[in-house]
Design an enzyme around this catalytic site. Structure first.
Site, mmCIF file in Angstrom:
data_model
loop_
_atom_site.group_PDB
_atom_site.id
_atom_site.type_symbol
_atom_site.label_atom_id
_atom_site.label_comp_id
_atom_site.label_asym_id
_atom_site.label_seq_id
_atom_site.Cartn_x
_atom_site.Cartn_y
_atom_site.Cartn_z
ATOM 1 N N ARG A 37 31.077 -91.550 62.516
ATOM 2 C CA ARG A 37 31.661 -90.973 61.296
ATOM 3 C C ARG A 37 32.886 -91.761 60.832
ATOM 4 O O ARG A 37 33.178 -91.791 59.639
ATOM 5 C CB ARG A 37 32.034 -89.513 61.529
ATOM 6 C CG ARG A 37 30.806 -88.649 61.570
ATOM 7 C CD ARG A 37 31.142 -87.203 61.386
ATOM 8 N NE ARG A 37 29.995 -86.502 60.846
ATOM 9 C CZ ARG A 37 29.729 -85.221 61.072
ATOM 10 N NH1 ARG A 37 30.528 -84.502 61.820
ATOM 11 N NH2 ARG A 37 28.678 -84.663 60.544
ATOM 12 N N LYS A 198 13.345 -73.456 61.942
ATOM 13 C CA LYS A 198 13.247 -72.257 61.104
ATOM 14 C C LYS A 198 12.696 -72.511 59.712
ATOM 15 O O LYS A 198 13.158 -73.414 59.019
ATOM 16 C CB LYS A 198 14.652 -71.649 60.955
ATOM 17 C CG LYS A 198 15.156 -70.972 62.197
ATOM 18 C CD LYS A 198 16.033 -69.807 61.784
ATOM 19 C CE LYS A 198 17.291 -69.703 62.583
ATOM 20 N NZ LYS A 198 18.475 -69.514 61.801
ATOM 21 N N GLY A 354 21.641 -84.379 60.185
ATOM 22 C CA GLY A 354 21.414 -83.371 61.218
ATOM 23 C C GLY A 354 20.474 -83.867 62.296
ATOM 24 O O GLY A 354 20.577 -84.999 62.767
ATOM 25 N N GLY A 377 23.785 -80.456 56.339
ATOM 26 C CA GLY A 377 23.817 -79.354 55.370
ATOM 27 C C GLY A 377 23.855 -79.867 53.938
ATOM 28 O O GLY A 377 23.161 -79.347 53.058
HETATM 29 P P1 AMP Z 1 16.486 -77.124 62.415
HETATM 30 O O1 AMP Z 1 17.949 -77.004 62.634
HETATM 31 O O2 AMP Z 1 15.839 -75.938 61.804
HETATM 32 O O3 AMP Z 1 16.118 -78.437 61.713
HETATM 33 O O4 AMP Z 1 15.833 -77.203 63.859
HETATM 34 C C1 AMP Z 1 16.018 -78.270 64.739
HETATM 35 C C2 AMP Z 1 15.603 -77.818 66.088
HETATM 36 O O5 AMP Z 1 14.262 -77.392 66.034
HETATM 37 C C3 AMP Z 1 15.666 -78.895 67.145
HETATM 38 O O6 AMP Z 1 16.713 -78.589 68.025
HETATM 39 C C4 AMP Z 1 14.310 -78.794 67.840
HETATM 40 O O7 AMP Z 1 14.408 -78.761 69.227
HETATM 41 C C5 AMP Z 1 13.761 -77.471 67.350
HETATM 42 N N1 AMP Z 1 12.282 -77.422 67.323
HETATM 43 C C6 AMP Z 1 11.442 -78.308 66.798
HETATM 44 N N2 AMP Z 1 10.166 -77.948 67.013
HETATM 45 C C7 AMP Z 1 10.187 -76.794 67.713
HETATM 46 C C8 AMP Z 1 9.193 -75.932 68.247
HETATM 47 N N3 AMP Z 1 7.878 -76.196 68.087
HETATM 48 N N4 AMP Z 1 9.591 -74.834 68.893
HETATM 49 C C9 AMP Z 1 10.902 -74.565 69.054
HETATM 50 N N5 AMP Z 1 11.906 -75.335 68.587
HETATM 51 C C10 AMP Z 1 11.554 -76.448 67.913
#
Ligand code: AMP
Length: 396
Positions: A37, A198, A354, A377
């Site tokens: 950064r 999510k 991210g 974000g």
């Molecule tokens: P996000 O912040 O929503 O982009 O989520 C990122 C996180 O999603 C990472 O830490 C991954 O480990 C997790 N992730 C990706 N695929 C899966 C999955 N199939 N089941 C559970 N966690 C997951």
């Protein structure tokens, strides 16, 4: 999207305050453990010095919640910046008040001041104009360069721009140039890859981009809500029941528009959310009830990679699996490799910040794609089509 950038303002002999994002990770003994950064802002600072500006910097670090908490002091970052560049960097233990007034009044031309954490004051996160005036009074101009904080309207990310002659710095200029080319002016075929845990975090992106893309590849934990919406059994995989209707609606809307939404056809499953849990590869039509999908399978990797390599524009946000665990990293790695290949073929490839940025860095491919955003974000909100308050004042 064009921005008022450094080339549009004369900074010669001006006292300039730059909002950077020095929210760096620190070791337990207070040393900077990753200076990515800091490096990201060197071009802006160097350009200002070349123009004859007298430069001061401000930033937040962590979440001190409006209290002066020295766990979150920016002092170690001043040393890291000096070591990295050879510049004379002086740390000032406040962002307003006499100590800053005196330091700026007596600042040598070749000296850079780094002011203390803006979030030591609760007024910062309230975008408080009186607080911003106290900061602004020592400076002739303001440069906003903290892309990763630009989705927040805070005193140092927004109010200062309204008080002083101001423009965007090189980092923001590059982020917006690359991301707006992908979002607003994509060469076709345009493929959007979404993953991560999510659905709810990505709803607005799916909605905003459905009109613009040719193909959407959905992997990661969020894919299972879509698979469930198609009536499939998904075992113990992640599922946001409240978002099933949304997933159904998006699949129908995409069909009506002729947009391809591709979901995984196979998955790497395990009984436990653990790297040591034995894995197997199954079709998404035969998910065992007592197992969870933690990565996309080899067939999906191949199908997704083919789409990516045939694209002229690719945007990627969210890992395909639990890439932090080696047992479930292959899907994300395959996508990263396909992106490097697409880039070689001449496609514009943009990675939202991210986790996707962390993944591509982990696999060593950050330099082999067109752009890796520094803001998780902020880039997500940009893809959602939202106006970023820290950037709005500079849009031409
Ligand atoms: P996000 O912040 O929503 O982009 O989520 C990122 C996180 O999603 C990472 O830490 C991954 O480990 C997790 N992730 C990706 N695929 C899966 C999955 N199939 N089941 C559970 N966690 C997951």
């Amino acid at each position: 999207m064009q921005l008022k950038n450094l080339s549009k303002v004369n900074f010669s002999d001006k006292k300039v305050l730059v909002r950077v994002d020095f929210n760096v990770p620190l070791t337990s003994d207070g040393k900077v453990s990753d200076d990515t950064r800091i490096r990201a802002h060197i071009s802006t600072i160097q350009d200002l010095l070349n123009q004859g500006a007298v430069v001061s910097l401000c930033s937040h670090l962590g979440r001190p919640k409006g209290e002066k908490n020295l766990k979150y002091t920016l002092a170690p970052v001043a040393d890291a910046l000096a070591n990295l560049t050879g510049w004379k960097v002086k740390f000032i233990p406040d962002i307003i008040g006499e100590v800053v007034d005196n330091a700026v009044a007596n600042q040598a031309k070749d000296e850079i001041l780094l002011l203390e954490n803006s979030r030591f004051y609760k007024e910062e996160e309230k975008n408080d104009i009186e607080f911003a005036k106290k900061i602004a009074k020592n400076f002739d101009a303001f440069v906003m360069d903290a892309f990763s904080a630009s989705h927040r309207a805070h005193a140092t990310t927004r109010a200062l721009s309204d008080l002083l002659p101001s423009c965007s710095g090189n980092l923001i200029d590059r982020e917006i140039t690359m991301m707006s080319e992908a979002r607003d002016n994509p060469k076709k075929p345009f493929v959007l890859i979404l993953g991560g845990a999510k659905v709810s975090d990505k709803i607005a992106v799916v909605e905003n981009m459905l009109d613009k893309v040719d193909t959407m590849l959905i992997g990661g934990g969020m894919a299972f809500t879509f698979l469930k919406a198609q009536g499939k059994e998904i075992g113990k995989s992640l599922c946001e029941t409240a978002k099933l209707d949304f997933a159904k609606e998006m699949l129908e809307r995409a069909k009506a528009k002729g947009v391809k939404i591709l979901l995984p056809t196979d998955a790497v499953v395990a009984k436990e959310f653990s790297n040591d849990s034995p894995t197997s590869v199954v079709s998404v039509d035969a998910m065992p009830q007592d197992m969870m999908g933690l990565d996309v399978g080899p067939q999906t990797q191949e199908i997704f990679a083919k789409e990516i390599m045939a694209a002229k524009t690719v945007m990627w946000n969210g890992p395909m699996g639990v890439f932090e665990m080696p047992s479930f990293a292959k899907g994300t790695q395959a996508i990263a490799i396909a992106l490097t290949q697409a880039t070689k073929n001449g496609a514009l490839t943009v990675i939202g910040g991210g986790d996707s940025a962390a993944a591509i860095a982990k696999f060593g491919f950050s330099k082999d794609v067109s752009h890796v955003s520094t803001g998780g974000g902020a880039s997500l909100e940009f893809f959602e089509g939202k106006m970023l308050p820290g950037i709005e004042p500079f849009i031409l």
